[in-house]
Design a protein around this motif. Sequence first.
Motif, PDB file in Angstrom:
ATOM      1  N   LYS A  11     -34.404   8.919   0.538  1.00  0.00           N
ATOM      2  CA  LYS A  11     -35.873   8.185   1.164  1.00  0.00           C
ATOM      3  C   LYS A  11     -37.314   8.309   0.646  1.00  0.00           C
ATOM      4  O   LYS A  11     -36.954  10.006  -0.187  1.00  0.00           O
ATOM      5  N   ILE A  12     -38.280   8.006   0.631  1.00  0.00           N
ATOM      6  CA  ILE A  12     -39.371   8.362  -0.480  1.00  0.00           C
ATOM      7  C   ILE A  12     -39.952   9.482   0.361  1.00  0.00           C
ATOM      8  O   ILE A  12     -40.299  10.484  -0.822  1.00  0.00           O
ATOM      9  N   GLN A  13     -39.457  10.463   1.743  1.00  0.00           N
ATOM     10  CA  GLN A  13     -39.834  11.284   1.800  1.00  0.00           C
ATOM     11  C   GLN A  13     -38.957  12.828   1.036  1.00  0.00           C
ATOM     12  O   GLN A  13     -39.213  13.575   0.566  1.00  0.00           O
ATOM     13  N   GLU A  14     -38.040  11.942   0.434  1.00  0.00           N
ATOM     14  CA  GLU A  14     -36.342  13.457   0.098  1.00  0.00           C
ATOM     15  C   GLU A  14     -37.481  13.493  -1.439  1.00  0.00           C
ATOM     16  O   GLU A  14     -37.726  14.532  -1.919  1.00  0.00           O
ATOM     17  N   TYR A  16     -40.821  12.718  -2.214  1.00  0.00           N
ATOM     18  CA  TYR A  16     -42.047  13.321  -2.086  1.00  0.00           C
ATOM     19  C   TYR A  16     -41.321  15.041  -2.342  1.00  0.00           C
ATOM     20  O   TYR A  16     -42.239  16.179  -3.157  1.00  0.00           O
ATOM     21  N   ASN A  17     -40.377  15.481  -0.996  1.00  0.00           N
ATOM     22  CA  ASN A  17     -40.028  16.744  -0.645  1.00  0.00           C
ATOM     23  C   ASN A  17     -39.739  17.102  -2.245  1.00  0.00           C
ATOM     24  O   ASN A  17     -40.125  18.688  -2.800  1.00  0.00           O
ATOM     25  N   GLU A  40     -49.432  12.705  -3.556  1.00  0.00           N
ATOM     26  CA  GLU A  40     -49.156  12.605  -2.520  1.00  0.00           C
ATOM     27  C   GLU A  40     -48.720  11.311  -2.366  1.00  0.00           C
ATOM     28  O   GLU A  40     -48.538  10.144  -2.953  1.00  0.00           O
ATOM     29  N   GLN A  41     -48.395  10.706  -1.227  1.00  0.00           N
ATOM     30  CA  GLN A  41     -47.702   9.069  -0.365  1.00  0.00           C
ATOM     31  C   GLN A  41     -49.084   8.964   0.384  1.00  0.00           C
ATOM     32  O   GLN A  41     -49.770   9.356   0.797  1.00  0.00           O
ATOM     33  N   GLY A  44     -46.697   3.898   1.187  1.00  0.00           N
ATOM     34  CA  GLY A  44     -45.473   4.171   1.019  1.00  0.00           C
ATOM     35  C   GLY A  44     -44.978   4.456  -0.004  1.00  0.00           C
ATOM     36  O   GLY A  44     -43.547   4.245  -0.461  1.00  0.00           O
ATOM     37  N   SER A  45     -45.837   5.085  -0.997  1.00  0.00           N
ATOM     38  CA  SER A  45     -45.485   5.141  -2.186  1.00  0.00           C
ATOM     39  C   SER A  45     -45.827   6.919  -3.194  1.00  0.00           C
ATOM     40  O   SER A  45     -46.442   7.423  -2.055  1.00  0.00           O
ATOM     41  N   ILE A  46     -45.460   7.091  -3.693  1.00  0.00           N
ATOM     42  CA  ILE A  46     -45.790   8.376  -4.073  1.00  0.00           C
ATOM     43  C   ILE A  46     -47.116   8.626  -5.465  1.00  0.00           C
ATOM     44  O   ILE A  46     -47.142   7.508  -6.760  1.00  0.00           O
ATOM     45  N   THR A  62     -42.807   3.866  -6.347  1.00  0.00           N
ATOM     46  CA  THR A  62     -42.538   2.813  -5.122  1.00  0.00           C
ATOM     47  C   THR A  62     -40.609   2.964  -5.457  1.00  0.00           C
ATOM     48  O   THR A  62     -40.232   2.489  -6.271  1.00  0.00           O
TER      49      THR A  62
END
Length: 108
Positions: A11-14, A16-17, A40-41, A44-46, A62
């Motif tokens: 997941k994008i959050q994973e 990102y973290n 930064e998110q 939907g991308s970082i 992405t």
Amino acid sequence: MKIITLHKAIKIQELYNLLLQKLNPLFHERRKSDIDFTVEQKNGSIEINSPKIYEGFLFSLTLNGAELWITRSEHYVDDVNSLTIESILNDLFKDLAGSHGTDLVQEG
């Protein structure tokens, strides 16, 4: 754009973290530099950047299914900090994929 297949659903959050925790410490270790990067998110991308040094993003990441789409700013392709970040990202993606590994689908 570089496209990497992770062979593992994330997941994008994973992602990102992971970047929040590891990007700056690994950069400081490898470059012996005190430059910090923002993670930064956005939409939907970082995005990875250092606003004090660079205009716009250095990298945009992405997720598209099992593929990770990596866009590198064309303005900083030969920049040593950008090259160091790319090396760190490649190592982190291998760790993230684990035993599933990664495949480079496209680069260009």
